[in-house]
Scaffold this motif. Structure first.
Motif, PDB file in Angstrom:
ATOM      1  N   GLU A   1       0.909  -1.108  -0.018  1.00  0.00           N
ATOM      2  CA  GLU A   1       0.030   0.043  -0.009  1.00  0.00           C
ATOM      3  C   GLU A   1       0.787   1.306   0.091  1.00  0.00           C
ATOM      4  O   GLU A   1       0.487   2.315  -0.736  1.00  0.00           O
ATOM      5  N   MET A   2       1.851   1.123   0.819  1.00  0.00           N
ATOM      6  CA  MET A   2       2.690   2.428   0.635  1.00  0.00           C
ATOM      7  C   MET A   2       3.837   2.564  -0.643  1.00  0.00           C
ATOM      8  O   MET A   2       4.043   3.525  -0.984  1.00  0.00           O
ATOM      9  N   ASN A   3       4.279   1.161  -0.945  1.00  0.00           N
ATOM     10  CA  ASN A   3       5.454   1.329  -1.873  1.00  0.00           C
ATOM     11  C   ASN A   3       5.113   1.023  -3.474  1.00  0.00           C
ATOM     12  O   ASN A   3       5.809   0.893  -4.096  1.00  0.00           O
ATOM     13  N   LEU A   4       3.634   0.443  -3.742  1.00  0.00           N
ATOM     14  CA  LEU A   4       3.240   0.337  -4.916  1.00  0.00           C
ATOM     15  C   LEU A   4       3.789   1.547  -6.132  1.00  0.00           C
ATOM     16  O   LEU A   4       4.357   1.009  -7.028  1.00  0.00           O
ATOM     17  N   VAL A   5       3.375   2.737  -5.718  1.00  0.00           N
ATOM     18  CA  VAL A   5       3.889   3.699  -6.732  1.00  0.00           C
ATOM     19  C   VAL A   5       5.184   4.384  -6.381  1.00  0.00           C
ATOM     20  O   VAL A   5       5.988   4.225  -7.475  1.00  0.00           O
ATOM     21  N   PRO A   6       5.672   4.772  -5.344  1.00  0.00           N
ATOM     22  CA  PRO A   6       6.771   5.222  -5.269  1.00  0.00           C
ATOM     23  C   PRO A   6       8.220   4.250  -5.494  1.00  0.00           C
ATOM     24  O   PRO A   6       9.055   4.712  -6.033  1.00  0.00           O
ATOM     25  N   LEU A   7       8.020   3.192  -5.086  1.00  0.00           N
ATOM     26  CA  LEU A   7       9.027   2.117  -5.306  1.00  0.00           C
ATOM     27  C   LEU A   7       8.845   1.166  -6.102  1.00  0.00           C
ATOM     28  O   LEU A   7       9.612   0.963  -7.315  1.00  0.00           O
TER      29      LEU A   7
ATOM     30  N   SER B   1      -7.497  -0.322  -1.145  1.00  0.00           N
ATOM     31  CA  SER B   1      -7.343   0.028   0.220  1.00  0.00           C
ATOM     32  C   SER B   1      -7.650   1.534   0.553  1.00  0.00           C
ATOM     33  O   SER B   1      -6.965   2.112  -0.355  1.00  0.00           O
ATOM     34  N   PRO B   2      -8.221   1.874   1.386  1.00  0.00           N
ATOM     35  CA  PRO B   2      -8.248   3.347   1.764  1.00  0.00           C
ATOM     36  C   PRO B   2      -6.755   4.030   2.223  1.00  0.00           C
ATOM     37  O   PRO B   2      -6.587   5.212   2.326  1.00  0.00           O
ATOM     38  N   ARG B   3      -5.706   3.159   2.442  1.00  0.00           N
ATOM     39  CA  ARG B   3      -4.535   3.774   2.870  1.00  0.00           C
ATOM     40  C   ARG B   3      -3.681   3.872   1.830  1.00  0.00           C
ATOM     41  O   ARG B   3      -2.278   4.210   2.156  1.00  0.00           O
TER      42      ARG B   3
ATOM     43  N   SER C   1     -13.630   8.912   1.619  1.00  0.00           N
ATOM     44  CA  SER C   1     -12.768   7.492   1.653  1.00  0.00           C
ATOM     45  C   SER C   1     -12.494   6.813   0.333  1.00  0.00           C
ATOM     46  O   SER C   1     -11.551   6.011   0.102  1.00  0.00           O
ATOM     47  N   THR C   2     -13.608   6.729  -0.509  1.00  0.00           N
ATOM     48  CA  THR C   2     -13.751   5.955  -1.744  1.00  0.00           C
ATOM     49  C   THR C   2     -13.466   6.658  -2.966  1.00  0.00           C
ATOM     50  O   THR C   2     -13.151   6.128  -4.151  1.00  0.00           O
ATOM     51  N   GLN C   3     -13.589   8.245  -3.010  1.00  0.00           N
ATOM     52  CA  GLN C   3     -13.804   9.031  -4.189  1.00  0.00           C
ATOM     53  C   GLN C   3     -12.845  10.037  -4.238  1.00  0.00           C
ATOM     54  O   GLN C   3     -12.875  10.908  -5.172  1.00  0.00           O
TER      55      GLN C   3
ATOM     56  N   VAL D   1     -14.122  23.055   0.885  1.00  0.00           N
ATOM     57  CA  VAL D   1     -13.293  21.683   0.630  1.00  0.00           C
ATOM     58  C   VAL D   1     -13.534  20.867   1.864  1.00  0.00           C
ATOM     59  O   VAL D   1     -13.428  21.182   3.183  1.00  0.00           O
ATOM     60  N   THR D   2     -13.825  19.599   1.644  1.00  0.00           N
ATOM     61  CA  THR D   2     -13.919  18.467   2.611  1.00  0.00           C
ATOM     62  C   THR D   2     -12.544  17.792   2.419  1.00  0.00           C
ATOM     63  O   THR D   2     -12.107  17.356   1.338  1.00  0.00           O
ATOM     64  N   TYR D   3     -11.786  17.418   3.652  1.00  0.00           N
ATOM     65  CA  TYR D   3     -10.336  17.033   3.234  1.00  0.00           C
ATOM     66  C   TYR D   3      -9.961  16.304   4.678  1.00  0.00           C
ATOM     67  O   TYR D   3     -10.510  16.078   5.678  1.00  0.00           O
ATOM     68  N   GLU D   4      -9.053  15.378   4.517  1.00  0.00           N
ATOM     69  CA  GLU D   4      -8.312  14.626   5.394  1.00  0.00           C
ATOM     70  C   GLU D   4      -6.913  14.509   5.102  1.00  0.00           C
ATOM     71  O   GLU D   4      -6.649  14.320   4.087  1.00  0.00           O
ATOM     72  N   ILE D   5      -6.070  14.684   6.135  1.00  0.00           N
ATOM     73  CA  ILE D   5      -4.649  14.599   6.019  1.00  0.00           C
ATOM     74  C   ILE D   5      -4.060  13.279   6.994  1.00  0.00           C
ATOM     75  O   ILE D   5      -4.617  13.150   7.887  1.00  0.00           O
ATOM     76  N   ARG D   6      -3.393  12.448   6.296  1.00  0.00           N
ATOM     77  CA  ARG D   6      -2.848  10.994   6.980  1.00  0.00           C
ATOM     78  C   ARG D   6      -1.428  11.025   6.414  1.00  0.00           C
ATOM     79  O   ARG D   6      -1.049  11.353   5.617  1.00  0.00           O
ATOM     80  N   ALA D   7      -0.703  10.683   7.566  1.00  0.00           N
ATOM     81  CA  ALA D   7       0.707  10.141   7.634  1.00  0.00           C
ATOM     82  C   ALA D   7       1.094   8.906   8.147  1.00  0.00           C
ATOM     83  O   ALA D   7       0.249   8.435   9.114  1.00  0.00           O
ATOM     84  N   GLN D   8       1.839   8.175   7.423  1.00  0.00           N
ATOM     85  CA  GLN D   8       2.010   6.793   7.705  1.00  0.00           C
ATOM     86  C   GLN D   8       3.716   6.504   7.651  1.00  0.00           C
ATOM     87  O   GLN D   8       4.070   6.943   6.782  1.00  0.00           O
TER      88      GLN D   8
END
Length: 506
Positions: free
Chosen positions: A235-241, A262-264, A376-378, A448-455
């Motif tokens: 989920e974290m590395n599909l695009v950047p790695l 995945s929403p993550r 979460s999905t759109q 704007v409706t938003y969410e910021i996430r860090a993992q």
């Protein structure tokens, strides 16, 4: 090499003392309740419990008589008391170490019952041997021969030898190349502590090279911790790695589908995710390619198909349709990117018309995303990969004529914050790069409706931080131009920061 002669399992009547017992056959339980009850009596266990699961042959109950530190228990004689025939070799083992493996313990007890006229007496003798006593009282044990057939191709002779070595030693060194075979061998032997050690080592050793085989092993042996770790890593590395390496080809379609849903999932943008998925398809169809092709090469490949129907409408594309349904194509808003999608004739015409209609209505209504309501999905997603060398890291994004800066700041060695901020188009440092082929909105406010996430990964476990879903009017001046900040404390690096938002109806 010494091999046992095969013979047909059968029941043999033996008279032992004042009782008339059945001798147990090779099978764990043949339906002989008298013999089973006498076996239970010999080791003082519950006969009713054994009836519920006779296949285990009381192994777990017998194991409790053996000391937990059997690896450290001194072997009084160098001579083995158990000979294991497996993988074309004979392996010499000792009772205390052998009973760490449920499989070997079960084979041993079955062999004891099969080869002894009085299995009850032999079991009692075996258990008494584990009690502390003076060395002069010890007598050489009768050697027992047991055989184990392994059909798992992952279990090599070297991996099996390493697994048996772990019966005698703590923390036997294993390399990343060895761990998969040792895991398989530990599973066959039901050597739980070693199996869990391998799982932990694999969870901490996920790379583009290992991800495929480790995930398959997790599925094969039903090890949920390992499969979940593989999914989170992807989920974290599909695009950047993975999206930059040839190993992307090896990712299974089933795993890819899970990750895309995945929403993550982390991505730099919806267009970056699309390019990664197009690359994966290209690599599936061009299996002789050994280097990562350029994006232009991928586009040229799909453009080479006849124009009579789109790629996804073809037979080869139908099987991949469910993957591309996970994409949020409405989040690709740049005219140049949309024109490329139309030119390669990859998507059905109806899909492209729907996306174009979404953009048209959004622009006509001042940016309102009337077709989107589930964050979460759109939501449209953008991401920052905050590496160790950064003190600040930011990116400019443009959508429907509105301009935002997404930004991460490192305050000290463990303190970070992430936020987004609306920017005037006249304040852009490189306006031609951000505004090219795009509109400019002069609206003073944007809801704007938003969410910021860090993992981030810390000691093999993913830490996740996020804001609530926030709806805010973004103006052009302070303080309304700036979002709520996500403030985090972590030692993990890199940090995958995701910004998801919807332009709500004004």
């Amino acid at each position: 090499m010494k091999m046992l002669k095969p013979h047909r399992p059968r029941l043999e009547r033996r008279v032992v003392g004042s009782t008339n017992r059945w001798r147990l056959p090779r099978e764990p339980f043949s339906g002989d309740l008298l013999a089973l009850s006498q076996m239970c009596k010999a080791v003082s266990i519950d006969f009713d419990e054994v009836l519920k699961n006779p296949d285990r042959l009381c192994v777990s109950q017998i194991q409790k008589y053996f000391p937990g530190n059997s690896k450290k228990k001194a072997i009084q004689s160098g001579e083995a008391d158990v000979i294991l025939e497996c993988l074309g070799f004979t392996w010499e083992l000792h009772q205390p170490q052998l009973f760490q493996s449920d499989t070997l313990a079960k084979l041993y007890v079955m062999a004891l019952a099969r080869d002894s006229a009085n299995p009850e007496k032999e079991l009692q003798k075996l258990l008494r041997a584990q009690l502390p006593r003076k060395t002069k009282e010890q007598h050489p044990a009768k050697k027992m021969i047991i055989s184990l057939k392994i059909n798992d191709p992952l279990v090599t002779k070297a991996a099996f030898a390493t697994t048996l070595k772990n019966l005698y030693m703590h923390e036997v060194t294993m390399s990343a190349d060895d761990v998969l075979g040792v895991l398989a061998a530990a599973h066959v032997l039901q050597f739980r502590s070693l199996f869990q050690r391998c799982v932990t080592m694999m969870m901490n050793g996920l790379t583009p090279i290992t991800i495929k085989n480790f995930y398959l092993a997790g599925c094969k042996y039903k090890e949920e911790l390992l499969t979940t770790a593989c999914e989170r890593w992807m989920e974290m590395n599909l695009v950047p790695l993975m999206g930059t390496q040839i190993h992307l080809r090896k990712i299974q379609q089933e795993l890819l589908h899970k990750v895309l849903r995945s929403p993550r999932l982390f991505t730099f943008s919806e267009f970056h995710l699309l390019k990664t998925l197009l690359l994966w398809v290209y690599l599936q169809l061009n299996n002789k390619t050994q280097t990562i092709p350029t994006y232009e090469t991928v586009l040229a490949f799909f453009s080479s198909f006849p124009e009579k129907c789109s790629f996804l409408d073809r037979d080869v594309g139908q099987n991949l349709m469910h993957l591309f349904l996970c994409l949020r194509l409405h989040g690709i808003t740049k005219g140049k990117d949309l024109e490329e999608l139309r030119r390669i004739n990859f998507f059905p015409e109806s899909w492209l018309l729907r996306v174009t209609a979404y953009h048209y209505h959004a622009l006509e209504s001042g940016g309102d995303m009337a077709h989107v309501n589930d964050l979460s999905t759109q939501a449209v997603r953008f991401g920052l990969l905050f590496n160790q060398e950064y003190t600040t890291h930011s990116k400019m994004i443009a959508i429907y004529g509105f301009f935002f800066e997404i930004k991460g700041i490192k305050h000290n060695t463990t303190s970070y914050s992430f936020h987004m901020q609306r920017i005037r188009h006249t304040d852009l440092e490189f306006p031609s790069v951000v505004c090219e082929h795009g509109p400019i909105s002069l609206r003073a406010e944007r809801l704007v409706t938003y969410e910021i996430r860090a993992q981030t990964l810390v000691d093999g476990k993913w830490q996740e931080f996020r804001t609530n879903q926030i709806t805010q009017k973004f103006g052009l001046g302070k303080p309304s131009c700036k979002s709520h900040a996500l403030k985090i404390q972590t030692v993990g690096i890199p940090i995958y920061a995701s910004f998801s938002f919807i332009f709500s109806l004004s």
